[in-house]
Design a protein around this motif. Sequence first.
Motif, PDB file in Angstrom:
ATOM      1  N   GLY A  48       0.824  -1.198   0.000  1.00 57.00           N
ATOM      2  CA  GLY A  48       0.000   0.000   0.000  1.00 57.00           C
ATOM      3  C   GLY A  48       0.863   1.254   0.000  1.00 57.00           C
ATOM      4  O   GLY A  48       2.022   1.233   0.426  1.00 57.00           O
ATOM      5  N   GLU A  49       0.288   2.337  -0.468  1.00 55.57           N
ATOM      6  CA  GLU A  49       1.024   3.600  -0.556  1.00 55.57           C
ATOM      7  C   GLU A  49       1.563   4.055   0.788  1.00 55.57           C
ATOM      8  O   GLU A  49       2.596   4.724   0.866  1.00 55.57           O
ATOM      9  CB  GLU A  49       0.116   4.686  -1.148  1.00 55.57           C
ATOM     10  CG  GLU A  49      -0.140   4.543  -2.641  1.00 55.57           C
ATOM     11  CD  GLU A  49       1.119   4.775  -3.475  1.00 55.57           C
ATOM     12  OE1 GLU A  49       1.961   5.605  -3.062  1.00 55.57           O
ATOM     13  OE2 GLU A  49       1.264   4.121  -4.511  1.00 55.57           O
ATOM     14  N   SER A  50       0.887   3.704   1.864  1.00 53.86           N
ATOM     15  CA  SER A  50       1.307   4.154   3.195  1.00 53.86           C
ATOM     16  C   SER A  50       2.646   3.567   3.623  1.00 53.86           C
ATOM     17  O   SER A  50       3.269   4.058   4.568  1.00 53.86           O
ATOM     18  CB  SER A  50       0.242   3.782   4.231  1.00 53.86           C
ATOM     19  OG  SER A  50       0.133   2.370   4.354  1.00 53.86           O
ATOM     20  N   LEU A  51       3.091   2.516   2.940  1.00 53.63           N
ATOM     21  CA  LEU A  51       4.349   1.859   3.325  1.00 53.63           C
ATOM     22  C   LEU A  51       5.569   2.444   2.631  1.00 53.63           C
ATOM     23  O   LEU A  51       6.700   2.084   2.973  1.00 53.63           O
ATOM     24  CB  LEU A  51       4.264   0.358   3.018  1.00 53.63           C
ATOM     25  CG  LEU A  51       3.225  -0.458   3.778  1.00 53.63           C
ATOM     26  CD1 LEU A  51       3.356  -1.939   3.418  1.00 53.63           C
ATOM     27  CD2 LEU A  51       3.348  -0.260   5.285  1.00 53.63           C
ATOM     28  N   SER A  62       8.038  -0.352  -0.217  1.00 57.97           N
ATOM     29  CA  SER A  62       7.854  -0.902   1.126  1.00 57.97           C
ATOM     30  C   SER A  62       9.184  -0.832   1.849  1.00 57.97           C
ATOM     31  O   SER A  62      10.243  -0.896   1.205  1.00 57.97           O
ATOM     32  CB  SER A  62       7.377  -2.357   1.041  1.00 57.97           C
ATOM     33  OG  SER A  62       7.534  -3.019   2.292  1.00 57.97           O
ATOM     34  N   GLN A 307       8.605  -4.099  12.103  1.00 59.10           N
ATOM     35  CA  GLN A 307       8.232  -2.836  12.736  1.00 59.10           C
ATOM     36  C   GLN A 307       9.124  -2.535  13.933  1.00 59.10           C
ATOM     37  O   GLN A 307       9.462  -1.371  14.185  1.00 59.10           O
ATOM     38  CB  GLN A 307       6.771  -2.878  13.162  1.00 59.10           C
ATOM     39  CG  GLN A 307       6.222  -1.528  13.606  1.00 59.10           C
ATOM     40  CD  GLN A 307       6.276  -0.487  12.496  1.00 59.10           C
ATOM     41  OE1 GLN A 307       5.780  -0.702  11.393  1.00 59.10           O
ATOM     42  NE2 GLN A 307       6.929   0.653  12.776  1.00 59.10           N
ATOM     43  N   ASN A 335       3.960  -7.096   4.321  1.00 62.94           N
ATOM     44  CA  ASN A 335       3.419  -5.791   3.940  1.00 62.94           C
ATOM     45  C   ASN A 335       2.015  -5.583   4.517  1.00 62.94           C
ATOM     46  O   ASN A 335       1.683  -4.510   5.025  1.00 62.94           O
ATOM     47  CB  ASN A 335       3.395  -5.650   2.415  1.00 62.94           C
ATOM     48  CG  ASN A 335       4.779  -5.500   1.818  1.00 62.94           C
ATOM     49  OD1 ASN A 335       5.680  -4.963   2.463  1.00 62.94           O
ATOM     50  ND2 ASN A 335       4.960  -5.990   0.605  1.00 62.94           N
ATOM     51  N   ALA A 339       0.883  -2.791   7.405  1.00 65.33           N
ATOM     52  CA  ALA A 339      -0.241  -1.872   7.216  1.00 65.33           C
ATOM     53  C   ALA A 339      -1.223  -1.978   8.380  1.00 65.33           C
ATOM     54  O   ALA A 339      -1.726  -0.958   8.882  1.00 65.33           O
ATOM     55  CB  ALA A 339      -0.938  -2.176   5.882  1.00 65.33           C
ATOM     56  N   ARG A 342       0.198  -0.302  11.536  1.00 65.93           N
ATOM     57  CA  ARG A 342       0.189   1.160  11.455  1.00 65.93           C
ATOM     58  C   ARG A 342      -1.224   1.737  11.583  1.00 65.93           C
ATOM     59  O   ARG A 342      -1.396   2.875  11.999  1.00 65.93           O
ATOM     60  CB  ARG A 342       0.842   1.605  10.156  1.00 65.93           C
ATOM     61  CG  ARG A 342       2.326   1.246  10.156  1.00 65.93           C
ATOM     62  CD  ARG A 342       3.031   1.631   8.885  1.00 65.93           C
ATOM     63  NE  ARG A 342       4.435   1.214   8.960  1.00 65.93           N
ATOM     64  CZ  ARG A 342       5.363   1.628   8.140  1.00 65.93           C
ATOM     65  NH1 ARG A 342       5.057   2.468   7.155  1.00 65.93           N
ATOM     66  NH2 ARG A 342       6.606   1.219   8.259  1.00 65.93           N
ATOM     67  N   ARG A 343      -2.225   0.949  11.232  1.00 66.14           N
ATOM     68  CA  ARG A 343      -3.598   1.415  11.418  1.00 66.14           C
ATOM     69  C   ARG A 343      -3.996   1.394  12.885  1.00 66.14           C
ATOM     70  O   ARG A 343      -4.802   2.185  13.335  1.00 66.14           O
ATOM     71  CB  ARG A 343      -4.578   0.556  10.607  1.00 66.14           C
ATOM     72  CG  ARG A 343      -4.540   0.821   9.105  1.00 66.14           C
ATOM     73  CD  ARG A 343      -5.786   0.267   8.451  1.00 66.14           C
ATOM     74  NE  ARG A 343      -5.867  -1.189   8.573  1.00 66.14           N
ATOM     75  CZ  ARG A 343      -5.413  -2.042   7.664  1.00 66.14           C
ATOM     76  NH1 ARG A 343      -4.792  -1.603   6.576  1.00 66.14           N
ATOM     77  NH2 ARG A 343      -5.535  -3.339   7.835  1.00 66.14           N
TER      78      ARG A 343
END
Length: 343
Positions: A48-51, A62, A307, A335, A339, A342-343
């Motif tokens: 995902g873009e957030s990574l 990533s 992480q 990955n 995600a 981080r959510r």
Amino acid sequence: MNAAYRLLFTHVLSKMDTERAHALASGVIRTLGRRIPARVTSTFTAPGESLAVETMGLRFASPFGLAAGFDKDAEDIDGLAALGFGHVEVGTVTPRPQPGNPGPRLFRLVADGALINRMGFNNRGAELAAANIAARRNRTVIVGVNIGKNKTTEAEDAHLDYAAAASAVKDVADYLVVNVSSPNTPGLRSLQSLESLTPILRAAREAAPDVPLLVKIAPDLTDGEIREVTQLAIDEGLAGVIAANTTISRAGLRTSSRVVEAFGAGGLSGRPLTERSFEVLRTVKETAGDRLCIISVGGVADAAEVQRRLDAGATLVQGYTEFLYAGPGWAASINRGLARLRR
């Protein structure tokens, strides 16, 4: 481990010679990259873009990538990218092709989630690796090239080999890694001394001045030596440090000492390195602060561990050994796990 892959590993792959099983898996991944359109695989595996991470002037999809050692000749990049790795570090490549050490030279320690290897930089040379990188279909995945010296090159001439390898791949590599920390080339680790390492780093940088340069260190260095090499990387204007390579230690293994001794010499990788490689990361971070890209590798098995490394100061994280145990869905699962965390 995915249930289907667990069955395959238990009943087929684990009964095969380890290097032969690796070659089989590599061939399947290579075919995946050549035959299946990238848009199909990316639907299921793309991070995902957030990574996304930006470092060394590069954008990594990533923070999690594949360490050097799996794709020695840069043949599997497209397939590995399709599996979800944010970057692929190929090699170790040397200026001239070499067969590596005699086999058997790769051994599983299943009870430990580990490998012992004494491959000896087996590869078909830097020029072929460069051609393979140039021919890849996926132009977005970051490709690092891990470079070493040929076994027949004397230590005092090592800088010439690193310069030659860097020059051969400089036009296709997104970053370069000086590998002086493998235990499987006689005398190589002695090149981690500041007196020997300095001319090697300078020669590689001069050969490829526009490519970010990192150095990969051994977990068997003392904390003082780790600080010295990290400071040298800063002083010489390197982009970063990779912490860390395989270990010669055999401490704390579940596999019987009789079996381990029968396997013989080589570098140990996998879960037994988890805590030591984490300690090395923290030592590098304490010395470097935010002045270097720090890539943490060694004993990484899941998203929580990735992480943890990032929280401790790693810029990027790599894995390799667990890939052999967890199977082709490993990178994508990490990955997804990152995600979720981080959510």
